[in-house]
Structure formats: C-alpha cells, structure tokens
Design an enzyme around this catalytic site. Structure first.
Site, PDB file in Angstrom:
ATOM      1  CE  LYS A  39      57.253  49.506  48.176  1.00 15.25           C
ATOM      2  NZ  LYS A  39      57.538  48.198  47.576  1.00 15.25           N
TER       3      LYS A  39
ATOM      4  CG  ASP B 273      58.361  43.497  55.267  1.00 13.25           C
ATOM      5  OD1 ASP B 273      58.091  44.060  56.332  1.00 13.25           O
ATOM      6  OD2 ASP B 273      57.782  43.708  54.175  1.00 13.25           O
TER       7      ASP B 273
ATOM      8  CE  LYS C  32      56.526  64.893  65.842  1.00 12.25           C
ATOM      9  NZ  LYS C  32      57.440  65.713  66.654  1.00 12.25           N
TER      10      LYS C  32
ATOM     11  CD  GLN D  27      65.732  61.254  61.928  1.00 10.52           C
ATOM     12  OE1 GLN D  27      66.470  60.833  62.802  1.00 10.52           O
ATOM     13  NE2 GLN D  27      65.044  62.366  62.054  1.00 10.52           N
TER      14      GLN D  27
ATOM     15  CB  CYS E  57      35.932  37.846  31.628  1.00  9.17           C
ATOM     16  SG  CYS E  57      36.656  36.204  31.500  1.00  9.17           S
TER      17      CYS E  57
ATOM     18  CD  GLU F 298      33.475  29.754  37.356  1.00  6.95           C
ATOM     19  OE1 GLU F 298      33.180  30.378  36.312  1.00  6.95           O
ATOM     20  OE2 GLU F 298      34.297  30.168  38.189  1.00  6.95           O
TER      21      GLU F 298
ATOM     22  CG  HIS G 253      39.831  40.166  31.538  1.00  2.00           C
ATOM     23  ND1 HIS G 253      38.967  40.511  32.540  1.00  2.00           N
ATOM     24  CD2 HIS G 253      39.988  38.831  31.618  1.00  2.00           C
ATOM     25  CE1 HIS G 253      38.614  39.422  33.219  1.00  2.00           C
ATOM     26  NE2 HIS G 253      39.221  38.386  32.669  1.00  2.00           N
TER      27      HIS G 253
ATOM     28  CD  GLU H 102      39.365  44.093  32.392  1.00  2.00           C
ATOM     29  OE1 GLU H 102      38.750  44.104  31.313  1.00  2.00           O
ATOM     30  OE2 GLU H 102      39.244  43.160  33.226  1.00  2.00           O
TER      31      GLU H 102
HETATM   32  N1  GLN Z   1      35.064  32.300  36.061  1.00  2.00           N
HETATM   33  C1  GLN Z   1      34.948  32.468  34.658  1.00  2.00           C
HETATM   34  C2  GLN Z   1      35.809  31.489  33.893  1.00  2.00           C
HETATM   35  O1  GLN Z   1      36.716  30.910  34.422  1.00  2.00           O
HETATM   36  C3  GLN Z   1      35.278  33.901  34.243  1.00  2.00           C
HETATM   37  C4  GLN Z   1      36.678  34.306  34.558  1.00  2.00           C
HETATM   38  C5  GLN Z   1      36.898  35.791  34.504  1.00  2.00           C
HETATM   39  O2  GLN Z   1      35.956  36.571  34.566  1.00  2.00           O
HETATM   40  N2  GLN Z   1      38.145  36.209  34.410  1.00  2.00           N
HETATM   41  O3  GLN Z   1      35.594  31.263  32.728  1.00  2.00           O
END
Ligand code: GLN
Length: 553
Positions: free
Chosen positions: A21, A152, A192, A197, A384, A408, A510, A512
């Site tokens: 969608k 839903d 089908k 429908q 990242c 972390e 990022h 991407e």
């Molecule tokens: N966990 C890592 C941070 O908080 C990297 C986060 C991520 O890759 N978007 O810094």
C-alpha cells in the site's frame, strides 16, 4: 500553474496488509509529480504509540528519520524516495498523537462544557492534521494513506475523518483509492474477486465509496475479473486497476501510469496537468534490468530475518548500484550467532555494511565484522552503530585490551571510546537525549569522504544517543584513523576512515535516509565503486546525467 484548491487523495487498504500500500501511495505521488504537480504525502497510523521510535523492528520494521528529527513509519521513506521531497513531522500522524493533543486540550479547558468524544473531537483533530499538511506546504495534491486494513477497530476514527472531509473540502477535491489483494486460487485456477467485494462493502458501510480500486495480484488480472469487481463495487471499469507483482518496486510507478490511473484521477478531480515526464523512471528501470555484472555485499545485523528493519540501507545500496549499472546481491550476516573464528561467513564478499542499531545483542559480532573488513581490506561502510563498532574494534587493537567499549554496552568499561557527552549524562534519566535529525558535518579536504561528496559541508540525518569520545582521538589517529568529518566546531566526530585501506568509511549519521533513486548517496556510491574494484568489475565511465548530486540541503 498553481491551483487554488488542494486536492486530497485518500488511500486505504483491504483484505490483508503487506500488499504494498505504501509503495502504491508513493507511486501515485510519482505519476502526479511527473505531470508537473506539487505533491506531498501523509501517513495516518492507527497505533497508540506517539511515534514508532520506541517500537521494536519486529513490530514495525525500520524507523525512518526525517530532516526535522521526526521518527516515522518506514512508508515515509518510500514517499521521500518516490516523490523526491523532504517531508516533515506533520506527515506522520498516529492515534497516540491525536489522543495526546485532545487530552491536553481537554485539561486546558478548551472544550469546557462539552463531553469529549471520538466524534467530533478526535475526528476533528485528525481532520485538522490533514488540513495542516495542505496549509503548511505549497502542495497542490496531498496523498493521505491510512495505515492498517479496513475492518480494523483502530482505524475507524481515521476512516470517519476522511469520509467527512469529502463534504468539508468539496466532492471534486477528494479521490478515494482502495488497495486490495486479489488472490489466485489454484484449486479452481482463477483469481477471486470476493475478498475485494467484501472489503469494499465494509468501506461503503463506513460511508466511503472508492473512486478507484488497485488490485494486487501475482500476475496481471484479465478484463473478466476487473469487470466483475467494477460491477460489484460500483467503480468504473477503467478505474479498477491491476498492479501485478513487479521485479523492482521502482517499476510500480510505470505500471500505475500504464494502467491509466493518473489520467483518470486528474480528470475526476480537475487537476491542471501538464504532459507526463516519467523518462527518469524509465531510465532507472532500464538500468535495473540492464545490469549484468554483480557485486556481493554483506549486511551485518541482528534482524537478518527481517529485511524491513534495514529498508533504507538496502534501498540506498541499490540506488548506488543501479547508478553504476551493476546488480547487487545482499548476504545477511547474523551478528548474534557469528563466530569470530569462522571467517567463512565473509567468504566472497566484495563489501560489508554494518548498519545502525541499539542495545548489546550482536555487538561482538559487529566488532568482529569490522575487524575482518579491516584486516582483509574488504570495503566497509559503517552506519551509526557501524561507526561505533569500528571505533571499538580499532581501539581494542590500538590499546591492546579487549575492554574498550561503548558505555551503552558496558557502563563500567575502562576505555569508553564511545560515550555520552558530559551534558547528556546529567539528564540521561529524563530521556530526551537522542540526537535526531539534520546536523551539519564539515569535511576534511583530501579525505575519501570529501572526495566522495565533493563538498566542504554536508547535512545528514542522525538518530543516536552516544558519541565518539574525544579522549581517544590521538590514539586512534596513531592507529591510522582519519577523522574526516566533524561538527563545524570540531567537537563531534561525524565520519572516520582508515588511511591505509581501499575503502573503510563510517559515519555517526545515517546517510541511507537521504539517498534517492535518482540521486544516490555519495558514500554509498563510493562503497559500490570500491566493491566493483574488488570484484574486478569495471566502473561505467559515465554516470547518468540525472544520477549524482551531493546530499546537501
Ligand atoms: N545505539 C547507538 C547510539 O545510541 C547507535 C544508534 C544507531 O545506530 N542509530 O548511539
């Protein structure tokens, strides 16, 4: 060519979810943009979370981040890629956001005297959010996709709101597209129409008569099934559209256009359209099918059975590969089960990506992946967390300890190469410490990153809490790391690369999220070029004219 009235196209789904969608809504955007119209899109998500930022990828796939730092549904990634727009947080509305706003207003006394109800208070708030997108952009067309499937419980207030909008903004200014699955039943060897429908009956029961039905099926539907659906649903036969499975999602705009939906829609809502220019998409699809050489890229993560968790990464990789007319095979590397001693998982790879992520699961596998790429001179792009793991890997070797880490993953590590900033530590318990959205990054001239971008300052999207710890800059520099991108005041490390390696680049942001099929991201282009080098595939000397532009604002 502006139009005084905004047109609203509402996209709903029937029968089952997961039939594309979002891609269909995005492709509608493509074919309208190709007519010279200014288009924007919005997704209405029926869940109660304020945004998907807190949801597991198992629930929701990737969290897509916008320029303004909004954490949104992955369909917004499709919208940005297919329409080449930069959306804002106004483009993703959830039930959680709506209720939170209505309850705030109730407490403030805005509704004094009234009983606050789903109709009209919740529906008015939804309509307000839809109208706001039209008012705050100069879009002539707003495409509004309602998440979930008709029937839903959760989506009812959204459907009621879009039903009401037809009268509010005028019948000639709205168009309802319903997307359904038309299953093939092998027992009787036919497609089908019955589920479609029923789904349209449910929609009509809510008061929405669709103007067009997009039927998804494995193969194109014949006129017989389409006529039957038209008859039962009261939709014109030419507005019952068959969209069969495509080899590439980037073919869907061409399939939609060929079906006549763009022309029909423009005619129904009186859109002032120009000639259709889909040539860039035709060229893109021709390049996708034309690629003969292939590269093999490993993506190392913990959601390998769930490629939607890394959707923007795989799309960005494909954009860069297509621009260089090479096919790309992706090998998923499960970092949770990876045995660092078993190098076999990396055999035959021309490049490796370690994408973003949160939490300690699979971390050691990602660090081992960086080590493999480093030592074996395999092209590496870290995104990242992929940069953080590379820094941990390099630090462990440079300092000669296995204890270097990010706080972390080990709050008490002796060598916190990746850490919170001092000012973040004070407010960590209160949350709100994430660096989100667009930030500038200054590039160091002559570095691989600067050569890839051909810019001195770039703007990229972030979503992370932890940063490179500057106390380790000298030691890593000694080990061959070049800090090729930093915040303009030099304080935050944004890109690292290795001096003596064919291609080892990793970013705190990022990239991407800013890649577009017509404008692949420079870092992904550079990675693919390095992979082609390793694979012994010659690089097309000429990039298509519309293909490369730096990802700056
Ligand atoms: N966990 C890592 C941070 O908080 C990297 C986060 C991520 O890759 N978007 O810094």
């Amino acid at each position: 060519m502006g139009h005084p009235v905004t047109k609203f196209i509402f996209v709903t789904g029937g029968v089952v979810s997961g039939v594309g969608k979002g891609i269909t809504a995005a492709s509608l955007g493509t074919i309208l943009t190709a007519r010279g119209l200014r288009v924007t899109l919005q997704k209405l998500d029926p869940y109660i979370n304020i945004d998907p930022g807190t949801m597991s990828p198992y629930q929701h796939g990737e969290v897509f981040v916008l320029d303004d730092g909004a954490e949104t549904d992955l369909d917004l990634g499709h919208y940005e890629r297919f329409v080449d727009v930069n959306l804002t947080r106004a483009s993703n509305v959830t039930t959680g956001k709506i209720y939170s706003e209505v309850i705030t207003k109730e407490r403030r006394g805005d509704y004094l005297g009234a009983t606050v109800q789903v109709i009209p208070h919740i529906t008015n708030e939804i309509k307000e959010r839809i109208r706001r997108v039209a008012e705050t952009t100069d879009a002539e067309v707003v495409i509004v996709e309602v998440g979930g499937t008709v029937g839903d419980i959760e989506s009812l207030p959204f459907l009621e709101a879009i039903r009401q909008l037809k009268n509010d903004v005028g019948r000639r200014n709205t168009f309802y597209v319903h997307i359904t699955l038309v299953p093939w039943v092998s027992g009787s060897e036919e497609y089908k129409s019955k589920p479609t429908q029923h789904s349209v009956q449910t929609l009509r029961g809510i008061g929405i008569q669709p103007d067009a039905i997009v039927c998804r099926s494995p193969q194109p539907l014949g006129a017989g099934v389409r006529d039957k659906i038209a008859l039962f649903t009261d939709v014109e036969a030419r507005a019952v559209i068959s969209v069969p499975d495509a080899r590439s999602i980037y073919e869907v705009p061409l399939l939609l256009e060929a079906s006549g939906l763009g022309r029909y829609l423009a005619e129904q809502v009186d859109l002032p359209v120009g000639p259709v220019h889909l040539e860039p998409w035709e060229r893109l699809v021709a390049r996708i099918h034309g690629a003969t050489d292939r590269i093999r890229v490993g993506i190392a993560g913990k959601y390998v059975e769930l490629p939607d968790a890394y959707l923007s990464v795989t799309e960005a990789l494909r954009h860069a590969a297509v621009a260089q007319e090479v096919g790309v095979d992706i090998r998923w590397i499960n970092t949770e089960t990876l045995d660092p001693a078993d190098e076999g998982v990396f055999a035959g790879l021309h490049g490796i990506i370690v994408p973003g992520g949160f939490g300690h699961r699979g971390i050691e596998g990602k660090i081992a992946t960086s080590r493999h790429a480093r030592r074996n001179r395999v092209p590496y792009l870290g995104l990242c967390l992929g940069m953080q793991c590379a820094c941990i890997d390099i630090a462990r070797e440079a300092i000669g300890t296995s204890d270097a880490n990010s706080t972390e993953f080990n709050a008490f590590t002796e060598h916190p190469v990746i850490d919170l900033l001092p000012e973040q530590r004070d407010i960590a318990d209160m949350g709100g410490t994430m660096r989100l959205g667009l930030y500038p990054c200054k590039l160091v001239p002559g570095t691989r990153a600067a050569r890839a971008y051909e810019e001195s300052v770039v703007y990229e999207r972030h979503r992370h809490r932890f940063e490179f710890n500057n106390r380790y800059r000298d030691r890593l520099a000694h080990a061959g790391v070049v800090f090729s991108g930093t915040s303009p005041n030099d304080r935050l490390v944004e890109i690292i690369e290795l001096r003596d390696h064919p291609f080892f680049v990793a970013s705190q942001f990022h990239p991407e999220f800013r890649s577009r099929p017509q404008r692949p991201h420079p870092l992904f282009l550079a990675l693919v070029a390095a992979c082609m080098d390793r694979a012994g595939v010659s690089i097309e000397p000429e990039l298509p004219g519309d293909a490369v532009a730096p990802a700056t604002v």
